[in-house]
Design a protein around this motif. Structure first.
Motif, PDB file in Angstrom:
ATOM      1  N   CYS A 297      53.088-133.462  45.132  1.00  0.00           N
ATOM      2  CA  CYS A 297      54.034-132.451  45.610  1.00  0.00           C
ATOM      3  C   CYS A 297      53.360-131.558  46.653  1.00  0.00           C
ATOM      4  O   CYS A 297      54.016-130.813  47.369  1.00  0.00           O
ATOM      5  N   LEU A 298      52.015-131.635  46.705  1.00  0.00           N
ATOM      6  CA  LEU A 298      51.247-130.864  47.673  1.00  0.00           C
ATOM      7  C   LEU A 298      51.061-131.651  48.966  1.00  0.00           C
ATOM      8  O   LEU A 298      51.051-132.883  48.964  1.00  0.00           O
ATOM      9  N   ASP A 299      50.839-130.932  50.042  1.00  0.00           N
ATOM     10  CA  ASP A 299      50.498-131.551  51.321  1.00  0.00           C
ATOM     11  C   ASP A 299      48.982-131.769  51.318  1.00  0.00           C
ATOM     12  O   ASP A 299      48.210-130.950  51.839  1.00  0.00           O
ATOM     13  N   ILE A 300      48.554-132.857  50.707  1.00  0.00           N
ATOM     14  CA  ILE A 300      47.132-133.134  50.520  1.00  0.00           C
ATOM     15  C   ILE A 300      46.414-133.254  51.867  1.00  0.00           C
ATOM     16  O   ILE A 300      45.300-132.744  52.040  1.00  0.00           O
ATOM     17  N   ASP A 301      47.040-133.916  52.808  1.00  0.00           N
ATOM     18  CA  ASP A 301      46.409-134.105  54.120  1.00  0.00           C
ATOM     19  C   ASP A 301      46.138-132.767  54.801  1.00  0.00           C
ATOM     20  O   ASP A 301      45.063-132.554  55.385  1.00  0.00           O
ATOM     21  N   LEU A 302      47.115-131.868  54.733  1.00  0.00           N
ATOM     22  CA  LEU A 302      46.934-130.558  55.365  1.00  0.00           C
ATOM     23  C   LEU A 302      45.841-129.765  54.665  1.00  0.00           C
ATOM     24  O   LEU A 302      45.005-129.125  55.318  1.00  0.00           O
ATOM     25  N   LEU A 303      45.820-129.802  53.340  1.00  0.00           N
ATOM     26  CA  LEU A 303      44.775-129.101  52.586  1.00  0.00           C
ATOM     27  C   LEU A 303      43.388-129.584  53.001  1.00  0.00           C
ATOM     28  O   LEU A 303      42.498-128.783  53.318  1.00  0.00           O
TER      29      LEU A 303
ATOM     30  N   ALA B   3      60.128-137.313  47.086  1.00  0.00           N
ATOM     31  CA  ALA B   3      59.386-136.558  46.068  1.00  0.00           C
ATOM     32  C   ALA B   3      58.933-137.481  44.939  1.00  0.00           C
ATOM     33  O   ALA B   3      59.648-138.417  44.561  1.00  0.00           O
ATOM     34  N   PRO B   4      57.725-137.244  44.367  1.00  0.00           N
ATOM     35  CA  PRO B   4      57.263-138.058  43.232  1.00  0.00           C
ATOM     36  C   PRO B   4      58.162-137.849  42.026  1.00  0.00           C
ATOM     37  O   PRO B   4      58.687-136.748  41.817  1.00  0.00           O
TER      38      PRO B   4
ATOM     39  N   VAL C 278      29.480-110.545  50.120  1.00  0.00           N
ATOM     40  CA  VAL C 278      29.979-111.865  50.524  1.00  0.00           C
ATOM     41  C   VAL C 278      31.502-111.773  50.620  1.00  0.00           C
ATOM     42  O   VAL C 278      32.204-111.832  49.603  1.00  0.00           O
ATOM     43  N   GLU C 279      32.020-111.593  51.833  1.00  0.00           N
ATOM     44  CA  GLU C 279      33.469-111.450  51.983  1.00  0.00           C
ATOM     45  C   GLU C 279      34.169-112.735  51.567  1.00  0.00           C
ATOM     46  O   GLU C 279      33.810-113.830  52.005  1.00  0.00           O
ATOM     47  N   THR C 280      35.185-112.582  50.710  1.00  0.00           N
ATOM     48  CA  THR C 280      35.840-113.738  50.101  1.00  0.00           C
ATOM     49  C   THR C 280      37.350-113.598  50.197  1.00  0.00           C
ATOM     50  O   THR C 280      37.892-112.492  50.113  1.00  0.00           O
ATOM     51  N   HIS C 281      38.026-114.714  50.384  1.00  0.00           N
ATOM     52  CA  HIS C 281      39.477-114.747  50.508  1.00  0.00           C
ATOM     53  C   HIS C 281      40.024-115.713  49.454  1.00  0.00           C
ATOM     54  O   HIS C 281      39.531-116.828  49.317  1.00  0.00           O
ATOM     55  N   THR C 282      41.055-115.277  48.727  1.00  0.00           N
ATOM     56  CA  THR C 282      41.674-116.131  47.712  1.00  0.00           C
ATOM     57  C   THR C 282      43.017-116.641  48.214  1.00  0.00           C
ATOM     58  O   THR C 282      43.853-115.854  48.661  1.00  0.00           O
ATOM     59  N   ILE C 283      43.194-117.946  48.136  1.00  0.00           N
ATOM     60  CA  ILE C 283      44.425-118.589  48.623  1.00  0.00           C
ATOM     61  C   ILE C 283      45.034-119.415  47.502  1.00  0.00           C
ATOM     62  O   ILE C 283      44.337-120.214  46.855  1.00  0.00           O
ATOM     63  N   SER C 284      46.311-119.220  47.248  1.00  0.00           N
ATOM     64  CA  SER C 284      47.010-120.036  46.264  1.00  0.00           C
ATOM     65  C   SER C 284      47.395-121.371  46.883  1.00  0.00           C
ATOM     66  O   SER C 284      48.052-121.414  47.929  1.00  0.00           O
ATOM     67  N   MET C 285      47.014-122.457  46.224  1.00  0.00           N
ATOM     68  CA  MET C 285      47.377-123.777  46.724  1.00  0.00           C
ATOM     69  C   MET C 285      48.865-124.047  46.582  1.00  0.00           C
ATOM     70  O   MET C 285      49.374-125.013  47.162  1.00  0.00           O
ATOM     71  N   ASP C 286      49.577-123.202  45.836  1.00  0.00           N
ATOM     72  CA  ASP C 286      51.037-123.346  45.748  1.00  0.00           C
ATOM     73  C   ASP C 286      51.680-123.261  47.131  1.00  0.00           C
ATOM     74  O   ASP C 286      52.758-123.822  47.355  1.00  0.00           O
ATOM     75  N   ASN C 287      51.038-122.559  48.053  1.00  0.00           N
ATOM     76  CA  ASN C 287      51.590-122.428  49.402  1.00  0.00           C
ATOM     77  C   ASN C 287      51.562-123.743  50.180  1.00  0.00           C
ATOM     78  O   ASN C 287      52.191-123.848  51.234  1.00  0.00           O
ATOM     79  N   TYR C 288      50.849-124.717  49.637  1.00  0.00           N
ATOM     80  CA  TYR C 288      50.764-126.023  50.302  1.00  0.00           C
ATOM     81  C   TYR C 288      51.725-127.046  49.695  1.00  0.00           C
ATOM     82  O   TYR C 288      51.630-128.229  49.995  1.00  0.00           O
ATOM     83  N   PHE C 289      52.643-126.576  48.853  1.00  0.00           N
ATOM     84  CA  PHE C 289      53.682-127.481  48.363  1.00  0.00           C
ATOM     85  C   PHE C 289      54.494-127.994  49.546  1.00  0.00           C
ATOM     86  O   PHE C 289      54.780-127.256  50.495  1.00  0.00           O
ATOM     87  N   ASN C 290      54.855-129.267  49.472  1.00  0.00           N
ATOM     88  CA  ASN C 290      55.752-129.826  50.471  1.00  0.00           C
ATOM     89  C   ASN C 290      57.174-129.312  50.243  1.00  0.00           C
ATOM     90  O   ASN C 290      57.566-129.034  49.108  1.00  0.00           O
ATOM     91  N   THR C 291      57.931-129.197  51.306  1.00  0.00           N
ATOM     92  CA  THR C 291      59.361-128.950  51.168  1.00  0.00           C
ATOM     93  C   THR C 291      59.962-130.111  50.368  1.00  0.00           C
ATOM     94  O   THR C 291      59.677-131.279  50.633  1.00  0.00           O
ATOM     95  N   ILE C 292      60.750-129.777  49.338  1.00  0.00           N
ATOM     96  CA  ILE C 292      61.283-130.811  48.446  1.00  0.00           C
ATOM     97  C   ILE C 292      62.262-131.721  49.182  1.00  0.00           C
ATOM     98  O   ILE C 292      63.252-131.266  49.750  1.00  0.00           O
ATOM     99  N   ASP C 293      61.943-133.003  49.174  1.00  0.00           N
ATOM    100  CA  ASP C 293      62.827-134.017  49.730  1.00  0.00           C
ATOM    101  C   ASP C 293      63.131-135.007  48.601  1.00  0.00           C
ATOM    102  O   ASP C 293      62.246-135.756  48.172  1.00  0.00           O
TER     103      ASP C 293
END
Length: 310
Positions: free
Chosen positions: A108-114, A93-94, A74-89
């Protein structure tokens, strides 16, 4: 579950190599069981959401599960959700009660994109995984990586907020895994000698020192805010998990001792009560040389020398 202080110490004195091997075998079995359940669930969704508090070993656990699944076809890919952090504004920012940017907040994450990417992967479409540059506190789309899942492939998204309602609410069929060091060390009468939360703190202190050159004071100063974030944003959602995974190993408390004790001894007594309590507990725990720890052990995520590439 709890580990016996007496058993730990006696095992180290009698045969440390066998003790570590036994602990690693028990951990490997948990990995195998988790991988089996995830594989059985893949007809429901191609997405695995793996969450847990800081210092729980999420990254290594995800990679170990990926390895088992890959080996089973079962080919599997691991992705860190840290990569979906928004650029700090600073304007959007919360923020916490003190008015500082709340880096522990899921927003702090881009929830919509995730959520959009999860849906696209389940439909067999190609996504472009962003890359977050922590040094610049900004997300780079230039460094993004494409990913498309085949009919039998899986993607493990690991991050502290993976089980938050704002994510699983739109992805109810994803397999949900919660990981934490959940076992105390207890005396013969059941008295807790070493709390499980201390293990995560020790992991963090040692890792921050080994990989960032930060002293124990640096990690201890941040820890109350990390714990606050856990109680607000992580622990309340652990019941959403299909499986709760205890990432602790019985031998790990002893393996960490030669690393953590010198670091904590440099902290002035009384400055952090938790540090004083950990040092007192370690007076009763036998040390264990890291030479017995294999390169693919989860413990290596914190002390170094891992065969995994993070």
């Amino acid at each position: 579950m709890a580990y016996s202080l007496k058993t730990i110490n006696e095992s180290i004195r009698s045969d440390p190599a066998a003790f570590v091997a036994e602990c690693e075998a028990a951990h490997a079995k948990k990995i195998q069981d988790a991988a089996r359940r995830i594989a059985e669930h893949r007809s429901e969704s191609h997405i695995v959401l793996l969450s847990g508090p800081s210092g729980s070993g999420k990254t290594t656990t995800a990679l170990k599960i990926e390895e088992v699944l890959d080996n089973s076809g079962v080919e599997t890919h691991t992705i860190s959700m840290d990569n979906y952090f928004n650029t700090i504004d600073p304007d959007t920012a919360p923020r916490n009660r003190e008015g500082n940017i709340d880096y522990e907040s899921p927003f702090c994450l881009d929830i919509d994109l995730l959520n959009r990417h999860f849906s696209m992967l389940d439909r067999g479409e190609t996504i472009h995984i962003p890359k977050y540059e922590f040094a610049r506190q900004m997300r780079s789309d230039i460094l993004s990586q494409p990913l498309k899942l085949g009919p039998d492939e899986l993607a493990i998204f690991e991050g502290i907020h993976a089980l938050n309602d704002v994510i699983i609410g739109k992805n109810p069929k994803a397999f949900k895994l919660y990981i934490a060091a959940r076992s105390n060390v207890v005396d013969e009468d059941g008295t807790v000698v070493f709390q499980h939360a201390w293990l995560r703190l020790c992991r963090r202190i040692v890792r921050d020192y080994k990989f960032r050159g930060s002293d124990a004071d640096f990690t201890l100063k941040m820890w109350p805010n990390v714990r606050r974030g856990e109680k607000l944003y992580i622990s309340p959602y652990k019941e959403n998990a299909n499986l709760m995974f205890d990432s602790s190993l019985a031998c790990e408390f002893s393996v960490l001792k030669p690393f953590i004790v010198p670091l904590l001894e440099k902290v002035p007594a009384g400055k952090y009560p938790e540090a004083d309590s950990i040092l007192k507990a370690y007076e009763r725990i036998e040390p264990l040389d890291e030479k017995y720890v294999p390169a693919n052990s989860l413990i290596r995520e914190f002390i170094g020398g891992s065969t995994f590439s993070y």
